[in-house]
Design an enzyme around this catalytic site. Structure first.
Site, PDB file in Angstrom:
ATOM      1  N   LYS A  49       0.840  -1.205   0.000  1.00  0.00           N
ATOM      2  CA  LYS A  49       0.000   0.000   0.000  1.00  0.00           C
ATOM      3  C   LYS A  49       0.875   1.255   0.000  1.00  0.00           C
ATOM      4  O   LYS A  49       0.661   2.179  -0.778  1.00  0.00           O
ATOM      5  CB  LYS A  49      -0.874  -0.035   1.264  1.00  0.00           C
ATOM      6  CG  LYS A  49      -2.213   0.630   1.114  1.00  0.00           C
ATOM      7  CD  LYS A  49      -3.087   0.409   2.345  1.00  0.00           C
ATOM      8  CE  LYS A  49      -4.201  -0.568   2.066  1.00  0.00           C
ATOM      9  NZ  LYS A  49      -5.176  -0.675   3.145  1.00  0.00           N
TER      10      LYS A  49
ATOM     11  N   THR B 163     -11.035  -2.079  12.785  1.00  0.00           N
ATOM     12  CA  THR B 163     -11.599  -2.684  14.001  1.00  0.00           C
ATOM     13  C   THR B 163     -12.695  -3.664  13.576  1.00  0.00           C
ATOM     14  O   THR B 163     -13.874  -3.442  13.819  1.00  0.00           O
ATOM     15  CB  THR B 163     -12.187  -1.612  14.950  1.00  0.00           C
ATOM     16  OG1 THR B 163     -13.028  -0.720  14.189  1.00  0.00           O
ATOM     17  CG2 THR B 163     -11.109  -0.803  15.621  1.00  0.00           C
TER      18      THR B 163
ATOM     19  N   PHE C  30     -17.083  10.033  10.544  1.00  0.00           N
ATOM     20  CA  PHE C  30     -18.432   9.772  10.026  1.00  0.00           C
ATOM     21  C   PHE C  30     -18.495   9.780   8.505  1.00  0.00           C
ATOM     22  O   PHE C  30     -19.586   9.746   7.943  1.00  0.00           O
ATOM     23  CB  PHE C  30     -19.407  10.814  10.589  1.00  0.00           C
ATOM     24  CG  PHE C  30     -19.499  10.792  12.087  1.00  0.00           C
ATOM     25  CD1 PHE C  30     -20.339   9.889  12.729  1.00  0.00           C
ATOM     26  CD2 PHE C  30     -18.736  11.637  12.867  1.00  0.00           C
ATOM     27  CE1 PHE C  30     -20.406   9.838  14.122  1.00  0.00           C
ATOM     28  CE2 PHE C  30     -18.800  11.599  14.255  1.00  0.00           C
ATOM     29  CZ  PHE C  30     -19.644  10.696  14.891  1.00  0.00           C
ATOM     30  N   LEU C  31     -17.342   9.830   7.837  1.00  0.00           N
ATOM     31  CA  LEU C  31     -17.382   9.905   6.371  1.00  0.00           C
ATOM     32  C   LEU C  31     -18.032   8.663   5.777  1.00  0.00           C
ATOM     33  O   LEU C  31     -18.020   7.586   6.386  1.00  0.00           O
ATOM     34  CB  LEU C  31     -15.972  10.093   5.800  1.00  0.00           C
ATOM     35  CG  LEU C  31     -14.906   8.999   6.035  1.00  0.00           C
ATOM     36  CD1 LEU C  31     -15.086   7.797   5.127  1.00  0.00           C
ATOM     37  CD2 LEU C  31     -13.531   9.579   5.825  1.00  0.00           C
TER      38      LEU C  31
ATOM     39  N   LEU D 202     -34.234   5.942   4.314  1.00  0.00           N
ATOM     40  CA  LEU D 202     -35.519   5.237   4.290  1.00  0.00           C
ATOM     41  C   LEU D 202     -35.712   4.611   2.911  1.00  0.00           C
ATOM     42  O   LEU D 202     -36.779   4.709   2.326  1.00  0.00           O
ATOM     43  CB  LEU D 202     -36.663   6.209   4.613  1.00  0.00           C
ATOM     44  CG  LEU D 202     -36.794   6.629   6.083  1.00  0.00           C
ATOM     45  CD1 LEU D 202     -37.974   7.595   6.248  1.00  0.00           C
ATOM     46  CD2 LEU D 202     -36.986   5.424   7.011  1.00  0.00           C
TER      47      LEU D 202
ATOM     48  N   CYS E  36     -19.012  -0.851   7.915  1.00  0.00           N
ATOM     49  CA  CYS E  36     -19.346  -0.244   9.216  1.00  0.00           C
ATOM     50  C   CYS E  36     -20.608  -0.793   9.871  1.00  0.00           C
ATOM     51  O   CYS E  36     -20.538  -1.360  10.965  1.00  0.00           O
ATOM     52  CB  CYS E  36     -19.450   1.264   9.068  1.00  0.00           C
ATOM     53  SG  CYS E  36     -17.851   2.015   8.705  1.00  0.00           S
TER      54      CYS E  36
HETATM   55  N1  LIG Z   1     -14.566   2.723   5.889  1.00  0.00           N
HETATM   56  C1  LIG Z   1     -15.421   3.609   6.324  1.00  0.00           C
HETATM   57  O1  LIG Z   1     -16.308   4.075   5.595  1.00  0.00           O
HETATM   58  C2  LIG Z   1     -15.359   4.091   7.744  1.00  0.00           C
HETATM   59  C3  LIG Z   1     -16.086   5.229   8.123  1.00  0.00           C
HETATM   60  C4  LIG Z   1     -16.006   5.673   9.435  1.00  0.00           C
HETATM   61  C5  LIG Z   1     -15.227   4.986  10.347  1.00  0.00           C
HETATM   62  N2  LIG Z   1     -14.532   3.876   9.964  1.00  0.00           N
HETATM   63  C6  LIG Z   1     -13.687   3.195  10.945  1.00  0.00           C
HETATM   64  O2  LIG Z   1     -12.335   3.573  10.695  1.00  0.00           O
HETATM   65  C7  LIG Z   1     -11.465   2.467  11.001  1.00  0.00           C
HETATM   66  C8  LIG Z   1     -10.607   2.131   9.794  1.00  0.00           C
HETATM   67  O3  LIG Z   1     -11.465   1.678   8.767  1.00  0.00           O
HETATM   68  P1  LIG Z   1     -10.980   1.530   7.252  1.00  0.00           P
HETATM   69  O4  LIG Z   1     -12.184   1.217   6.447  1.00  0.00           O
HETATM   70  O5  LIG Z   1     -10.138   2.699   6.896  1.00  0.00           O
HETATM   71  O6  LIG Z   1     -10.043   0.247   7.388  1.00  0.00           O
HETATM   72  P2  LIG Z   1      -8.980  -0.316   6.317  1.00  0.00           P
HETATM   73  O7  LIG Z   1      -8.927  -1.762   6.553  1.00  0.00           O
HETATM   74  O8  LIG Z   1      -9.302   0.212   4.963  1.00  0.00           O
HETATM   75  O9  LIG Z   1      -7.588   0.363   6.748  1.00  0.00           O
HETATM   76  C9  LIG Z   1      -6.904   0.049   7.916  1.00  0.00           C
HETATM   77  C10 LIG Z   1      -5.400   0.125   7.617  1.00  0.00           C
HETATM   78  O10 LIG Z   1      -4.661   0.058   8.824  1.00  0.00           O
HETATM   79  C11 LIG Z   1      -3.452  -0.621   8.567  1.00  0.00           C
HETATM   80  N3  LIG Z   1      -2.859  -1.039   9.843  1.00  0.00           N
HETATM   81  C12 LIG Z   1      -3.301  -1.965  10.714  1.00  0.00           C
HETATM   82  N4  LIG Z   1      -2.493  -2.019  11.793  1.00  0.00           N
HETATM   83  C13 LIG Z   1      -1.537  -1.089  11.597  1.00  0.00           C
HETATM   84  C14 LIG Z   1      -0.415  -0.643  12.375  1.00  0.00           C
HETATM   85  N5  LIG Z   1      -0.144  -1.162  13.562  1.00  0.00           N
HETATM   86  N6  LIG Z   1       0.377   0.315  11.861  1.00  0.00           N
HETATM   87  C15 LIG Z   1       0.117   0.860  10.655  1.00  0.00           C
HETATM   88  N7  LIG Z   1      -0.932   0.489   9.895  1.00  0.00           N
HETATM   89  C16 LIG Z   1      -1.744  -0.467  10.364  1.00  0.00           C
HETATM   90  C17 LIG Z   1      -3.864  -1.740   7.643  1.00  0.00           C
HETATM   91  O11 LIG Z   1      -2.779  -2.250   6.927  1.00  0.00           O
HETATM   92  C18 LIG Z   1      -4.873  -1.014   6.746  1.00  0.00           C
HETATM   93  O12 LIG Z   1      -4.255  -0.480   5.601  1.00  0.00           O
HETATM   94  C19 LIG Z   1     -12.365   1.334  11.470  1.00  0.00           C
HETATM   95  O13 LIG Z   1     -12.457   1.374  12.861  1.00  0.00           O
HETATM   96  C20 LIG Z   1     -13.707   1.698  10.862  1.00  0.00           C
HETATM   97  O14 LIG Z   1     -14.787   1.177  11.596  1.00  0.00           O
HETATM   98  C21 LIG Z   1     -14.571   3.424   8.682  1.00  0.00           C
END
Ligand SMILES: NC(=O)c1ccc[n+]([C@@H]2O[C@H](COP(=O)([O-])OP(=O)(O)OC[C@H]3O[C@@H](n4cnc5c(N)ncnc54)[C@H](O)[C@@H]3O)[C@@H](O)[C@H]2O)c1
Length: 434
Positions: A35, A86, A152-153, A253, A263
């Site tokens: 990545k 998470t 919240f995106l 709705l 999420c």
């Molecule tokens: N995707 C969404 O639309 C969205 C919206 C709001 C909130 N969230 C929350 O945000 C968080 C991240 O979601 P996401 O969709 O971006 O996840 P994702 O899986 O796309 O990205 C997470 C990244 O973290 C990296 N990572 C993990 N451990 C690491 C470490 N120790 N050091 C460096 N990098 C590390 C992974 O390699 C991965 O690239 C989650 O808790 C999710 O619930 C997501």
């Protein structure tokens, strides 16, 4: 301000690029070498409209960088955001916090001067305090505060959501941390975006409660859609009539195949677990999860029924695989429940999706065929199932599509089309709750 984003996924990369656009110096770190290498070579590893340009612009301005090296990044940082995944922990529905805690442990040693460690990941109540405990234990002399700044995106409109948010939630325990975070978000004062400052626990609950509430609206209208089908009502009109009431609102709705994505499914499950652990019932959220699972199963029956009672040996063109348009994210997409059930009973599935195919190949059954165009998917098919409302499926040449098919069944799981129009074009048309 120097900002480090730990985790450069959907949230970390978008937030990092947007903070850089606000004027901060941002380094996005990730453990995934491919990545970071892609990003260093100007390749955006996810599909998110507008992200390409935003990232390029901020790299060129010298405000955005990518790195695998935690030490150099963290030791310069004023704020370190944890934006790692998470996911649902296998077996018990709890949010798996291993990535968050590992990140906390890893950054602890490199803190240098006062730093705010901010949870941006969606995390159960108590996590920020646990992050504080982990960092303190690993580096007793570190000068830091923890904060919670849930994100919240929405994928597909992530940049707009980040730049023009309905609100920014800051869970803090010191004035110093609040001042730093307010400063970081200062450009949003221009558009008067509300900044809601609260304690750590409230901020953590706000995120789960918001997602669970939105999921509740979806499951509610999906349940209503079933009643509508039985009594001859039109769920589209029902939703409109409900939504005109300002107390209810028209968003979320839309009846369909059930919610999915990275999420809502995991966050509703996690909220149920959090409540259980604190001896509190969460019957509404439990019902929301149950209704969602049954909605997906009902979509399978709906398709089967439209095909005359059996999908065996029928060719089904599936339009859309991702959980919503304008993303390549396949996580928990309804297609992951619906397609295997159909394939299992002998359906021949030819699927098309503008962005989701690469990921779908890894997680859907091998028997599913992926087509490069809508035309290739629908050619000689018995039925079309519209699974995700990508724009290109909204404006199809219906006569052309109909003539290419062998059969005439059209199952519209997103209520994109009108029944009269589809019948006029010769389709046997089925949708949801109308
Ligand atoms: N995707 C969404 O639309 C969205 C919206 C709001 C909130 N969230 C929350 O945000 C968080 C991240 O979601 P996401 O969709 O971006 O996840 P994702 O899986 O796309 O990205 C997470 C990244 O973290 C990296 N990572 C993990 N451990 C690491 C470490 N120790 N050091 C460096 N990098 C590390 C992974 O390699 C991965 O690239 C989650 O808790 C999710 O619930 C997501």
């Amino acid at each position: 301000m120097n900002v480090v984003m730990i985790g450069s996924g959907y949230v970390g990369l978008v937030s990092g690029a947007c903070f850089a656009e606000f004027g901060a110096n941002v380094i996005c770190v990730d453990k995934d070498e491919s990545k970071i290498n892609a990003l260093l070579n100007g390749v955006i590893p996810i599909y998110e409209p507008g992200l390409d340009d935003l990232v390029k612009r901020n790299i060129n301005a010298g405000r955005l960088n990518f790195s695998l090296q935690l030490e150099a990044a963290v030791s310069q940082a004023d704020l370190v955001f944890i934006a790692v995944g998470t996911p649902t922990r296998r077996g018990d529905g709890h949010a798996d916090l291993k990535y968050v805690y590992a990140a906390a442990e890893e950054i602890a040693a490199y803190l240098n001067g006062y730093t705010v460690i901010v949870d941006k990941s969606t995390v159960p109540v108590g996590t920020a305090r646990e992050v504080r405990r982990i960092v303190r234990k690993a580096n007793p002399d570190a000068d830091f505060d923890v904060a919670s700044n849930p994100e919240f995106l929405r994928e597909g409109s992530a940049i707009g959501d980040f730049m023009r948010p309905d609100r920014v939630v800051l869970g803090v325990e010191s004035d110093r941390a609040e001042t730093m975070l307010r400063e970081l978000y200062r450009p949003l004062n221009l558009i008067e975006a509300p900044i809601h400052v609260t304690n750590l626990e409230s901020a953590e609950i706000i995120k789960y409660a918001s997602n669970a509430f939105l999921a509740t609206k979806i499951s509610f209208i999906n349940e209503m859609s079933q009643l509508c089908e039985k009594v001859g009502a039109d769920v589209h009109s029902v939703a409109k009539g409900m939504g005109l009431d300002g107390r209810i609102g028209k968003k979320f709705l839309h009846a369909g195949p059930g919610y999915g994505g990275s999420c809502f499914p995991k966050d509703t499950l996690a909220l149920i677990r959090i409540a259980q652990e604190h001896g509190v019932s969460s019957r509404i959220v439990e019902a929301v999860v149950e209704v969602n699972a049954s909605q997906k199963a009902k979509m399978v029956s709906k398709i089967r029924q439209a095909l005359g009672g059996s999908e065996a040996d029928k060719t089904i063109a599936v339009l859309g695989l991702t959980f919503k348009p304008e993303t390549d994210d396949m996580r928990d997409s309804p297609s992951l429940a619906i397609l295997p059930a159909l394939a299992d009973k002998g359906a021949i599935i030819k699927a098309h999706d503008p962005e989701g195919v690469e990921e779908a190949r890894h997680i859907l059954p091998e028997s599913i065929q992926y087509m490069d165009s809508i035309e290739e998917a629908v050619k000689d098919s018995d039925a079309i199932v519209l699974m995700t409302e990508w724009n290109q499926y909204r404006g199809m040449n219906l006569d052309k599509i109909k003539n290419m098919m062998k059969g005439k069944v059209f199952v519209d799981l997103r209520n994109v089309y009108e029944k009269d129009l589809m019948q006029a074009h010769g389709f046997e048309y089925t949708c949801v709750g109308r």
